[in-house]
Design a protein around this motif. Structure first.
Motif, PDB file in Angstrom:
ATOM      1  N   ALA A 174      55.347  33.024  25.527  1.00  0.00           N
ATOM      2  CA  ALA A 174      56.174  33.573  26.614  1.00  0.00           C
ATOM      3  C   ALA A 174      56.378  35.076  26.428  1.00  0.00           C
ATOM      4  O   ALA A 174      56.394  35.831  27.407  1.00  0.00           O
ATOM      5  CB  ALA A 174      57.514  32.854  26.657  1.00  0.00           C
ATOM      6  N   ARG A 188      54.342  37.134  25.378  1.00  0.00           N
ATOM      7  CA  ARG A 188      53.098  37.887  25.604  1.00  0.00           C
ATOM      8  C   ARG A 188      52.363  37.328  26.816  1.00  0.00           C
ATOM      9  O   ARG A 188      51.142  37.383  26.892  1.00  0.00           O
ATOM     10  CB  ARG A 188      52.173  37.747  24.389  1.00  0.00           C
ATOM     11  CG  ARG A 188      52.754  38.149  23.076  1.00  0.00           C
ATOM     12  CD  ARG A 188      51.797  37.865  21.940  1.00  0.00           C
ATOM     13  NE  ARG A 188      52.326  38.328  20.692  1.00  0.00           N
ATOM     14  CZ  ARG A 188      53.087  37.599  19.879  1.00  0.00           C
ATOM     15  NH1 ARG A 188      53.398  36.357  20.201  1.00  0.00           N
ATOM     16  NH2 ARG A 188      53.546  38.109  18.744  1.00  0.00           N
ATOM     17  N   ARG A 189      53.094  36.773  27.758  1.00  0.00           N
ATOM     18  CA  ARG A 189      52.424  35.947  28.772  1.00  0.00           C
ATOM     19  C   ARG A 189      51.442  36.729  29.637  1.00  0.00           C
ATOM     20  O   ARG A 189      50.360  36.229  29.962  1.00  0.00           O
ATOM     21  CB  ARG A 189      53.429  35.192  29.626  1.00  0.00           C
ATOM     22  CG  ARG A 189      54.416  36.018  30.393  1.00  0.00           C
ATOM     23  CD  ARG A 189      55.371  35.110  31.164  1.00  0.00           C
ATOM     24  NE  ARG A 189      56.263  35.896  31.992  1.00  0.00           N
ATOM     25  CZ  ARG A 189      57.404  36.404  31.567  1.00  0.00           C
ATOM     26  NH1 ARG A 189      57.795  36.191  30.328  1.00  0.00           N
ATOM     27  NH2 ARG A 189      58.153  37.134  32.361  1.00  0.00           N
ATOM     28  N   ARG A 190      51.774  37.969  29.997  1.00  0.00           N
ATOM     29  CA  ARG A 190      50.825  38.708  30.860  1.00  0.00           C
ATOM     30  C   ARG A 190      49.580  39.136  30.078  1.00  0.00           C
ATOM     31  O   ARG A 190      48.470  39.129  30.592  1.00  0.00           O
ATOM     32  CB  ARG A 190      51.523  39.923  31.475  1.00  0.00           C
ATOM     33  CG  ARG A 190      52.458  39.524  32.616  1.00  0.00           C
ATOM     34  CD  ARG A 190      52.971  40.734  33.334  1.00  0.00           C
ATOM     35  NE  ARG A 190      53.701  41.618  32.440  1.00  0.00           N
ATOM     36  CZ  ARG A 190      53.829  42.927  32.630  1.00  0.00           C
ATOM     37  NH1 ARG A 190      53.255  43.514  33.661  1.00  0.00           N
ATOM     38  NH2 ARG A 190      54.534  43.667  31.783  1.00  0.00           N
ATOM     39  N   PHE A 191      49.785  39.522  28.813  1.00  0.00           N
ATOM     40  CA  PHE A 191      48.657  39.930  27.969  1.00  0.00           C
ATOM     41  C   PHE A 191      47.702  38.745  27.763  1.00  0.00           C
ATOM     42  O   PHE A 191      46.490  38.863  27.954  1.00  0.00           O
ATOM     43  CB  PHE A 191      49.188  40.440  26.627  1.00  0.00           C
ATOM     44  CG  PHE A 191      48.130  40.926  25.678  1.00  0.00           C
ATOM     45  CD1 PHE A 191      47.301  41.974  26.029  1.00  0.00           C
ATOM     46  CD2 PHE A 191      47.969  40.349  24.430  1.00  0.00           C
ATOM     47  CE1 PHE A 191      46.320  42.437  25.152  1.00  0.00           C
ATOM     48  CE2 PHE A 191      47.010  40.802  23.549  1.00  0.00           C
ATOM     49  CZ  PHE A 191      46.182  41.850  23.918  1.00  0.00           C
ATOM     50  N   GLU A 246      45.813  37.863  30.897  1.00  0.00           N
ATOM     51  CA  GLU A 246      44.703  38.782  31.191  1.00  0.00           C
ATOM     52  C   GLU A 246      43.500  38.492  30.285  1.00  0.00           C
ATOM     53  O   GLU A 246      42.353  38.473  30.723  1.00  0.00           O
ATOM     54  CB  GLU A 246      45.149  40.237  31.002  1.00  0.00           C
ATOM     55  CG  GLU A 246      44.025  41.212  31.357  1.00  0.00           C
ATOM     56  CD  GLU A 246      44.375  42.675  31.124  1.00  0.00           C
ATOM     57  OE1 GLU A 246      45.577  42.996  31.104  1.00  0.00           O
ATOM     58  OE2 GLU A 246      43.438  43.474  30.969  1.00  0.00           O
ATOM     59  N   ARG A 280      39.872  37.271  31.708  1.00  0.00           N
ATOM     60  CA  ARG A 280      38.639  38.018  31.430  1.00  0.00           C
ATOM     61  C   ARG A 280      37.736  37.282  30.438  1.00  0.00           C
ATOM     62  O   ARG A 280      36.718  37.814  30.019  1.00  0.00           O
ATOM     63  CB  ARG A 280      39.000  39.412  30.906  1.00  0.00           C
ATOM     64  CG  ARG A 280      39.740  40.232  31.984  1.00  0.00           C
ATOM     65  CD  ARG A 280      40.122  41.591  31.485  1.00  0.00           C
ATOM     66  NE  ARG A 280      38.956  42.325  31.029  1.00  0.00           N
ATOM     67  CZ  ARG A 280      38.996  43.439  30.318  1.00  0.00           C
ATOM     68  NH1 ARG A 280      40.164  43.940  29.994  1.00  0.00           N
ATOM     69  NH2 ARG A 280      37.897  44.027  29.939  1.00  0.00           N
ATOM     70  N   LEU A 291      37.969  36.727  27.381  1.00  0.00           N
ATOM     71  CA  LEU A 291      37.779  37.377  26.080  1.00  0.00           C
ATOM     72  C   LEU A 291      38.123  36.410  24.948  1.00  0.00           C
ATOM     73  O   LEU A 291      37.713  36.603  23.809  1.00  0.00           O
ATOM     74  CB  LEU A 291      38.651  38.626  25.987  1.00  0.00           C
ATOM     75  CG  LEU A 291      38.320  39.739  26.990  1.00  0.00           C
ATOM     76  CD1 LEU A 291      39.376  40.825  26.975  1.00  0.00           C
ATOM     77  CD2 LEU A 291      36.960  40.337  26.671  1.00  0.00           C
TER      78      LEU A 291
END
Lengths: 193, 440
Positions: free
Chosen positions: B51, B53-56, B59, B63, B65
């Motif tokens: 939670a 780091r949810r946007r990281f 993303e 992508r 990765l």
């Protein structure tokens, strides 16, 4: 649709350049208990604020270059702050992190995200080079990436070949114009309160 | 039509997912490396780990990765495949985008950290006793920012030859060390290099004359061992050293290396000795600014070859690579397809089933080199003309496997080495031929 947005941003930036930004004088403690007010200072002061994180691999990989930028800023008579934006960080954790990464600048935790909101920071690492105007006002001389170690998230160079922040500090200290005042930062998002 | 579309979407995403719904996905695909002792830079075990780091994370997932897995396209089935199913990826992203909700009235339960399985009984450990410290940043080395690599000699002090069916490597710096490949050295070649380099360990790659780095296999991120399938073993001559080529990524701080190598003895007396056949490009000449330089090599197998694993290698300017086999019957088989090469995440790839290639098969290795500043992994800024030659290859594939018998293996090895020597215009001492089993 893109053109009007860019035009509006240009107008906004131009207005900022004329009027400068105004910040509430956020007072924040470092892990040794010393209180700092990064956005307060005398007219002409150079201030660098770098938002970071103890566990963002991108911010950590740039730690040696951030430390070099810090030393060069203080040698030029400016102030340099490393600001952690995760509210749950303890003083012990940031102290350990600073020791491991050999960071010597003041390290503060912006638990309420006062600085995050004032400067509109979104990423770690994200650098701001400010010139104080006095009375809590300042101009943003450079904003963005510390260097070009990362071309994007997941695309890391083997080595740093462009030191954006350090170049900006040198130019500002020498009274020269900063060639590129904005570079897209890549890193870990700051999850706002 | 809309109803069908809705049903399709509903089958792959569920906006009502909570932590308890997605934590098994996290456990399967993330926590294996993202725990306190793992190779991930932060733990992903608790709800707050995600939670916060949810946007990281969203993303990174969008992508593709993570999880790191380079093979794609029509690569054959590989062991330890880390491909994340689309449904898992979509659900996890949707949950993160929705603000990482938890079920009302429940306390989110953290994922139990994975337990690394112990090595098989009889495994012996060889410590790396050299006090090497991974530097905080890339140091300018002989290969000028090629890749961060350091080599070490680890004496085995073995009076007798060893038969080994597995190798392993445990590192004290799992977030930094990403690839370790091993060579057995019974001629003191590593020691000579170590002696002339005054530093701890030695610079340069781990190729030792004709023995390519990785000729004993290796490990990669999240992979601490390489176990051969039944029926195969590596042979380590008496009085050998292990030469370890350690590739690492500087993390911004100094990290002491206190690593250990593991050797798993083979007990199958009838197993075949594994050899390393190398195919690839020995010279590259790519002008600065060339975006899609294609380099290709062909190698014809002089004998049937049972391939069990392949180890890719290439410089950072390489964008994609592909190894295929043109069989004598006119069919083509892909052995490894890496559409987006990232040297950081390379590892040995073990096939789930042995790739049996008949004599006369042409191995075709193809590399796309992007020598522009649009390639963020290009170490040179601005890009420089790339002119490089290397006898053991500048981009290639090391195929591990065996011929049908010792004579076939020796022929494969000799032919591969002769091709390398011809390209390199030099001759080096041959390795000891594989002995044929004695008649009963």
């Amino acid at each position: 649709m893109r053109t009007p947005v860019i035009t509006l941003m240009c107008v906004w930036l131009a207005a900022l350049a004329l009027a400068g930004c105004t910040a509430p004088p956020a007072s924040l403690s470092d892990h040794d208990g010393l209180v700092h007010t990064p956005l307060d200072g005398d007219e002409g002061d150079l201030v660098v604020v770098v938002f970071s994180s103890t566990d963002c691999p991108i911010a950590n990989a740039m730690a040696p270059d951030i430390e070099r930028a810090s030393r060069e800023t203080t040698e030029a008579g400016g102030r340099f702050y490393l600001v952690h934006a995760r509210p749950e960080l303890t003083a012990e954790r940031t102290r350990t992190h600073a020791r491991e990464y050999e960071l010597t600048m003041p390290v503060i935790v912006d638990r309420n995200h006062d600085l995050v909101r004032t400067l509109d920071a979104t990423i770690t690492p994200e650098a701001y080079l400010l010139r104080m105007r006095g009375n809590g006002r300042y101009d943003i001389l450079y904003h963005g990436s510390v260097n070009n170690l990362y071309g994007s998230v997941g695309n890391r160079r083997q080595n740093i070949s462009e030191h954006y922040l350090r170049d900006a500090v040198r130019s500002a200290a020498a009274g020269k114009e900063i060639e590129v005042s904005q570079r897209t930062p890549f890193g870990c998002y700051i999850e706002r309160n | 039509m809309h109803a069908i579309l809705f049903c399709l979407l509903a089958s792959t995403t569920n906006a009502a997912d909570t932590w308890s719904d997605v934590s098994p996905i996290v456990s399967r695909h993330c926590s294996t490396c993202h725990h306190d002792a793992g190779s991930g830079p932060f733990p992903l075990l608790s709800h707050s780990d995600l939670a916060g780091r949810r946007r990281f994370i969203a993303e990174i997932l969008r992508r593709k990765l993570m999880p790191p897995w380079l093979p794609g396209g029509d690569s054959p089935p590989l062991h330890d495949d880390r491909t994340m199913p689309k449904t898992d990826r979509t659900r996890l992203i949707a949950w993160l985008d929705a603000g990482a909700p938890t079920a009302e009235g429940t306390e989110p339960v953290a994922i139990t950290p994975p337990i690394t399985p112990s090595f098989p009984a009889g495994t012996f450990t060889v410590p790396l006793d050299e006090p090497f410290v991974i530097p905080p940043e890339t140091i300018e080395n002989e290969h000028r920012f090629h890749q961060d690599t350091w080599c070490f000699v680890i004496p085995l002090d073995n009076e007798d030859p060893l038969r080994v069916r597995g190798i392993g490597w445990k590192t004290a710096a799992p977030q930094s060390v990403h690839t370790v490949t091993l060579v057995a050295d019974d001629r003191g070649r590593g020691r000579k290099r170590d002696e002339v380099d005054p530093r701890v360990g030695f610079e340069r790659d781990g190729d030792l004359d004709r023995d390519i780095s990785g000729s004993l296999g290796g490990v990669g991120i999240g992979l601490d061992r390489m176990l051969l399938p039944p029926g195969f073993h590596w042979s380590i001559p008496a009085h050998s050293d292990l030469v370890a080529e350690v590739k690492y990524r500087p993390l911004g701080r100094a990290l002491p290396l206190g690593d250990q190598a593991y050797l798993v003895p083979a007990d199958d007396v009838a197993s075949r000795e594994v050899i390393a056949v190398v195919t690839g490009v020995n010279r590259l000449k790519v002008p600065a600014g060339e975006k899609e330089h294609e380099a290709e090599d062909r190698f014809t197998l002089p004998a049937a070859f049972d391939v069990i694993a392949v180890i890719p290698r290439a410089r950072n300017e390489c964008r994609s690579m592909r190894l295929s086999a043109n069989l004598p019957d006119g069919t083509q088989r892909t052995l490894l397809d890496i559409p987006d090469w990232d040297a950081h995440f390379r590892r040995p790839y073990l096939f789930k089933s042995i790739q049996s290639l008949p004599a006369g098969t042409i191995l075709v290795s193809r590399f796309i080199i992007d020598n522009t500043d649009g390639n963020p992994r290009n170490p040179y800024d601005p890009p420089e003309d790339l002119r490089i030659g290397r006898r053991t290859g500048v981009a290639g594939f090391t195929l591990l496997g065996a011929g049908s018998d010792a004579a076939a293996s020796n022929l494969l090895l000799k032919t591969s080495q002769r091709v390398m020597d011809r390209r390199g215009s030099q001759t080096r001492p041959s390795r000891t031929p594989i002995p044929s089993p004695k008649a009963p």
